[in-house]
Design an enzyme around this catalytic site. Structure first.
Site, short mmCIF file in Angstrom:
data_model
loop_
_atom_site.label_atom_id
_atom_site.label_comp_id
_atom_site.label_asym_id
_atom_site.label_seq_id
_atom_site.Cartn_x
_atom_site.Cartn_y
_atom_site.Cartn_z
N SER A 186 0.81 -1.22 0.00
CA SER A 186 0.00 0.00 0.00
C SER A 186 0.84 1.27 0.00
CB SER A 186 -0.92 0.02 1.22
OG SER A 186 -1.84 -1.05 1.18
N GLY A 191 -4.35 2.50 -2.25
CA GLY A 191 -4.84 1.61 -1.20
C GLY A 191 -5.64 0.49 -1.84
N ASN A 300 -5.33 -13.04 -1.67
CA ASN A 300 -6.46 -13.96 -1.61
C ASN A 300 -6.30 -14.95 -0.47
OD1 ASN A 300 -8.05 -12.95 -3.73
ND2 ASN A 300 -6.89 -14.10 -5.27
N GLU A 424 -6.29 -5.47 3.97
CA GLU A 424 -6.26 -6.60 3.02
C GLU A 424 -7.53 -6.66 2.17
OE1 GLU A 424 -4.47 -10.31 3.86
OE2 GLU A 424 -3.23 -9.52 5.48
#
Length: 444
Positions: A186, A191, A300, A424
């Site tokens: 980030s 972001g 993921n 996340e």
């Protein structure tokens, strides 16, 4: 604890591996028979048959069923969290810093190298074991849990999946035993739009040079190993993004600011700057221009970890509050947890926690099975963060004044829960992921 969790669980792990191997061979021998009309093996199927099969090819188990190793992991981490971390949780939150002794003990117990193979000094366990550890830690302190989560599901996984043999041999033993890792993606302007990054990498005669900055970076203060994403070829857009390994202390590397946060305050979150940071060519992680693919894949998996952190937080907040409601606080001649209005809220909250946990375990099991788990991870992360916010907020209300003061853990769980909808991948990003996946399935 006299011996590490990893060492204590190894006998169970080996027994589990042997059992899986044996049952797998047995299943193959039962279900795959030589075809009478062909030389190759042919496996029979009984689709939609109402007649009982003469043999059972597959016995499904509940999502909450744990292997012997996973059950031992849950018990051991739960005991460690209660005995070692709980006495320090409030002090670490007030100091807004992780106790170095806690970090050292996380390594000693093998919790920083859960999936790292034993040949590199790790515990050699499965992904679900890591998820279980993250959840158990979050029942006591979500700050400690997120340190373990980021280190295991993002950093260690990145090196295991994409690192060269040289990087693996150099860093995996350290990441398993004494070196905290950090994941630097980030930036102030990137972001949710993570690939709009401004950090640049240029190739030099001896390697690469980094310039730019990162923001909201977890584990920054404790870490000595940083995976940094930078654009090596801006002309290619996000396809120029490449991953690099950077060591703390490298000239030009600076932790510019430590953020003061609403929740998970013991977890360090910092701004990092790179001013002509020179790194050797062997610190290239994976292939050039593949960083965006690596980030997507890692996040993921990481989202399942954050979901587990949130279910652990929700369960910790619930347990803390109901113990008070059913054992300590009386009003009008009875414990407040005995009033029907309270019982309904308590029961509803527990149902939601268990539903969130089912999503988490389903995503973890699908990941381990090699199935597509992207939508499952997004659903787990979205719902677990929603449940954590609701339940931890109700827990404060159930405890009344005792929930509002900073003497106990109730208000801390409530503050810690908010980050679940942000990092996340925000809740809106998870909804986008889910919707796109559904649209793909239902568009003709």
């Amino acid at each position: 604890m006299s011996s590490s969790i990893a060492r204590a669980l190894r006998p169970a792990l080996k027994r589990g591996q042997q059992a899986v191997s044996a049952s797998g061979l047995s299943a193959v021998s039962r279900t795959c028979r030589p075809a009478r009309t062909a030389s190759r093996l042919q496996c029979s199927a009984r689709a939609l048959s109402t007649t009982p099969a003469r043999r059972s090819d597959f016995v499904p188990t509940p999502l909450s069923h744990l292997s012997e190793t996973e059950a031992a992991m849950k018990e051991a981490v739960g005991k460690f969290a209660n005995d070692v971390i709980l006495p320090k949780t409030r002090d670490m939150d007030e100091a807004e810093a992780m106790d170095p002794a806690v970090v050292e003990q996380l390594f000693e117990q093998g919790l920083m190298g859960i999936e790292i193979p034993e040949e590199f000094g790790g515990a050699g366990m499965n992904f679900t074991s890591a998820i279980i550890g993250i959840e158990e830690l979050a029942r006591i302190d979500p700050s400690v849990s997120v340190m373990v989560d980021v280190h295991n599901t993002l950093v260690n996984t990145a090196v295991l999946k994409y690192g060269s043999e040289a990087l693996k041999k150099k860093w995996l033993p350290r990441l398993a035993t004494d070196t905290v890792g950090s994941f630097c993606l980030s930036e102030p302007v990137s972001g949710s739009d993570a690939f709009a990054m401004a950090t640049k990498a240029t190739e030099t005669e001896g390697g690469f040079k980094l310039n730019g900055g990162k923001m909201w970076i977890t584990n920054s203060m404790e870490a000595n190993f940083f995976i940094v994403f930078a654009n090596l070829d801006p002309s290619k857009g996000y396809k120029g993004i490449t991953a690099f390994v950077v060591e703390k202390g490298t000239k030009g590397f600076e932790i510019a600011k430590k953020e003061k946060k609403l929740g998970i305050r013991a977890s360090s979150t910092c701004v990092i700057t790179f001013d002509d940071v020179e790194i050797p060519k062997e610190n290239l992680l994976g292939e050039r221009g593949q960083g965006y693919k690596y980030a997507i894949s890692l996040l993921n998996e990481g989202r399942i970890g954050i979901a587990a952190q949130m279910t652990g937080l929700a369960l910790g907040a619930w347990e803390n509050a109901v113990k008070y409601c059913w054992n300590d606080r009386k009003q009008f001649g009875q414990y407040i947890g005995e009033f029907q209005g309270m019982q309904h809220q308590i029961a509803q909250s527990y149902v939601e926690i268990e539903a969130a946990r089912a999503l988490v375990f389903n995503a973890a099991r699908k990941k381990e099975a090699g199935e597509d788990f992207v939508r499952d991870a997004a659903m787990a992360k979205l719902y677990a963060s929603q449940v954590a916010g609701r339940v931890s907020g109700l827990a404060v209300e159930w405890m009344g004044g005792m929930g509002f003061v900073r003497e106990g853990l109730a208000e801390k769980f409530f503050r810690d829960s908010k980050i679940g909808a942000i990092y996340e991948g925000t809740s809106n990003i998870q909804l986008n992921t889910i919707a796109k996946s559904l649209q793909k399935d239902y568009t003709s």
